[in-house]
Design a protein around this motif. Sequence first.
Motif, mmCIF file in Angstrom:
data_model
loop_
_atom_site.group_PDB
_atom_site.id
_atom_site.type_symbol
_atom_site.label_atom_id
_atom_site.label_comp_id
_atom_site.label_asym_id
_atom_site.label_seq_id
_atom_site.Cartn_x
_atom_site.Cartn_y
_atom_site.Cartn_z
ATOM 1 N N ASN A 57 0.813 -1.225 0.000
ATOM 2 C CA ASN A 57 0.000 0.000 0.000
ATOM 3 C C ASN A 57 0.842 1.268 0.000
ATOM 4 O O ASN A 57 0.364 2.327 -0.400
ATOM 5 N N THR A 58 2.087 1.179 0.450
ATOM 6 C CA THR A 58 2.966 2.351 0.417
ATOM 7 C C THR A 58 3.573 2.558 -0.964
ATOM 8 O O THR A 58 4.256 3.552 -1.189
ATOM 9 N N GLY A 59 3.334 1.605 -1.853
ATOM 10 C CA GLY A 59 3.913 1.708 -3.189
ATOM 11 C C GLY A 59 5.279 1.066 -3.298
ATOM 12 O O GLY A 59 5.961 1.215 -4.313
ATOM 13 N N MET A 60 5.690 0.336 -2.260
ATOM 14 C CA MET A 60 6.992 -0.319 -2.325
ATOM 15 C C MET A 60 6.963 -1.373 -3.439
ATOM 16 O O MET A 60 6.021 -2.155 -3.525
ATOM 17 N N PRO A 61 7.972 -1.393 -4.290
ATOM 18 C CA PRO A 61 8.024 -2.395 -5.357
ATOM 19 C C PRO A 61 8.050 -3.820 -4.774
ATOM 20 O O PRO A 61 8.634 -4.066 -3.708
ATOM 21 N N LEU A 62 7.416 -4.738 -5.491
ATOM 22 C CA LEU A 62 7.346 -6.125 -5.032
ATOM 23 C C LEU A 62 8.726 -6.734 -4.827
ATOM 24 O O LEU A 62 8.929 -7.523 -3.901
ATOM 25 N N ASN A 63 9.677 -6.358 -5.664
ATOM 26 C CA ASN A 63 11.040 -6.882 -5.493
ATOM 27 C C ASN A 63 11.637 -6.452 -4.151
ATOM 28 O O ASN A 63 12.347 -7.223 -3.510
ATOM 29 N N ASP A 64 11.343 -5.219 -3.734
ATOM 30 C CA ASP A 64 11.838 -4.747 -2.436
ATOM 31 C C ASP A 64 11.134 -5.471 -1.287
ATOM 32 O O ASP A 64 11.762 -5.783 -0.276
ATOM 33 N N ILE A 65 9.846 -5.725 -1.457
ATOM 34 C CA ILE A 65 9.116 -6.465 -0.423
ATOM 35 C C ILE A 65 9.687 -7.879 -0.310
ATOM 36 O O ILE A 65 9.920 -8.377 0.789
ATOM 37 N N ARG A 66 9.931 -8.493 -1.451
ATOM 38 C CA ARG A 66 10.514 -9.843 -1.461
ATOM 39 C C ARG A 66 11.885 -9.837 -0.795
ATOM 40 O O ARG A 66 12.220 -10.712 0.001
ATOM 41 N N SER A 67 12.684 -8.810 -1.085
ATOM 42 C CA SER A 67 14.004 -8.694 -0.464
ATOM 43 C C SER A 67 13.879 -8.566 1.043
ATOM 44 O O SER A 67 14.647 -9.183 1.795
ATOM 45 N N PHE A 68 12.918 -7.753 1.490
ATOM 46 C CA PHE A 68 12.695 -7.606 2.932
ATOM 47 C C PHE A 68 12.376 -8.954 3.564
ATOM 48 O O PHE A 68 12.944 -9.312 4.595
ATOM 49 N N MET A 73 13.948 -13.383 7.014
ATOM 50 C CA MET A 73 14.045 -14.825 7.256
ATOM 51 C C MET A 73 15.488 -15.247 7.544
ATOM 52 O O MET A 73 15.702 -16.281 8.175
ATOM 53 N N LYS A 74 16.460 -14.434 7.127
ATOM 54 C CA LYS A 74 17.865 -14.735 7.415
ATOM 55 C C LYS A 74 18.219 -14.414 8.866
ATOM 56 O O LYS A 74 19.197 -14.944 9.389
ATOM 57 N N ASP A 76 19.037 -11.824 12.298
ATOM 58 C CA ASP A 76 19.616 -10.584 12.799
ATOM 59 C C ASP A 76 20.751 -10.020 11.946
ATOM 60 O O ASP A 76 21.042 -8.827 12.037
ATOM 61 N N GLU A 77 21.376 -10.831 11.133
ATOM 62 C CA GLU A 77 22.476 -10.322 10.301
ATOM 63 C C GLU A 77 21.990 -9.300 9.273
ATOM 64 O O GLU A 77 22.793 -8.592 8.677
ATOM 65 N N THR A 78 20.673 -9.216 9.077
ATOM 66 C CA THR A 78 20.126 -8.303 8.067
ATOM 67 C C THR A 78 19.361 -7.129 8.676
ATOM 68 O O THR A 78 18.613 -6.454 7.977
ATOM 69 N N ILE A 79 19.574 -6.878 9.950
ATOM 70 C CA ILE A 79 18.835 -5.787 10.600
ATOM 71 C C ILE A 79 19.113 -4.447 9.920
ATOM 72 O O ILE A 79 18.191 -3.699 9.606
ATOM 73 N N LYS A 80 20.380 -4.136 9.689
ATOM 74 C CA LYS A 80 20.742 -2.829 9.114
ATOM 75 C C LYS A 80 20.130 -2.621 7.722
ATOM 76 O O LYS A 80 19.508 -1.576 7.492
ATOM 77 N N PRO A 81 20.253 -3.565 6.789
ATOM 78 C CA PRO A 81 19.628 -3.315 5.478
ATOM 79 C C PRO A 81 18.096 -3.255 5.545
ATOM 80 O O PRO A 81 17.469 -2.529 4.772
ATOM 81 N N ARG A 82 17.500 -3.985 6.484
ATOM 82 C CA ARG A 82 16.043 -3.884 6.645
ATOM 83 C C ARG A 82 15.670 -2.497 7.149
ATOM 84 O O ARG A 82 14.715 -1.888 6.666
ATOM 85 N N LEU A 83 16.442 -1.996 8.108
ATOM 86 C CA LEU A 83 16.204 -0.649 8.626
ATOM 87 C C LEU A 83 16.327 0.371 7.499
ATOM 88 O O LEU A 83 15.484 1.254 7.353
#
Length: 151
Positions: A57-68, A73-74, A76-83
């Motif tokens: 709903n925010t308009g985030m591209p599906l590829n970015d949602i998939r990446s999130f 799922m990986k 805590d090692e991905t906290i910074k890029p998720r932030l």
Amino acid sequence: MVYTIGEMAKMLNIAPSALRFYDKKGLLPFVERSQGGKRLFQEKDYEWLHIIHCLKNTGMPLNDIRSFIEMAMKGDETIKPRLELFIKQRDFIRLQIAGLKETLDILEFKCWYYETADAAGTTSVPRNMALEDIPEHLQETRRKLQQLPFA
């Protein structure tokens, strides 16, 4: 407890087709399937689905949602890029809100303008009003509109 696609869609207040769409786009790797291939939604899936729907709903591209989802799922090692992903989307939404606020201000002004013109029977009344005679919350919008080159 296990929920059907219809039950989960109802809980989220979205159409079942939206959940099927998310699944087709690879956004639901956490959803289990029955031996017959039916999606088996768990209570723990609700939060995932809610955030996916929110991000869409925010308009985030599906590829970015998939990446999130993949990053989450990986662990805590991905906290910074998720932030960083969420900060980027938050900033995008803030810009949209600012643009919508400006649009709403213009619409509010124009509603007042034409209500005043309708009551007077002419647009010359609101057009020729002194700034101090215009409602205070609309004065800044009038100033901005008057600065436009074609105003």
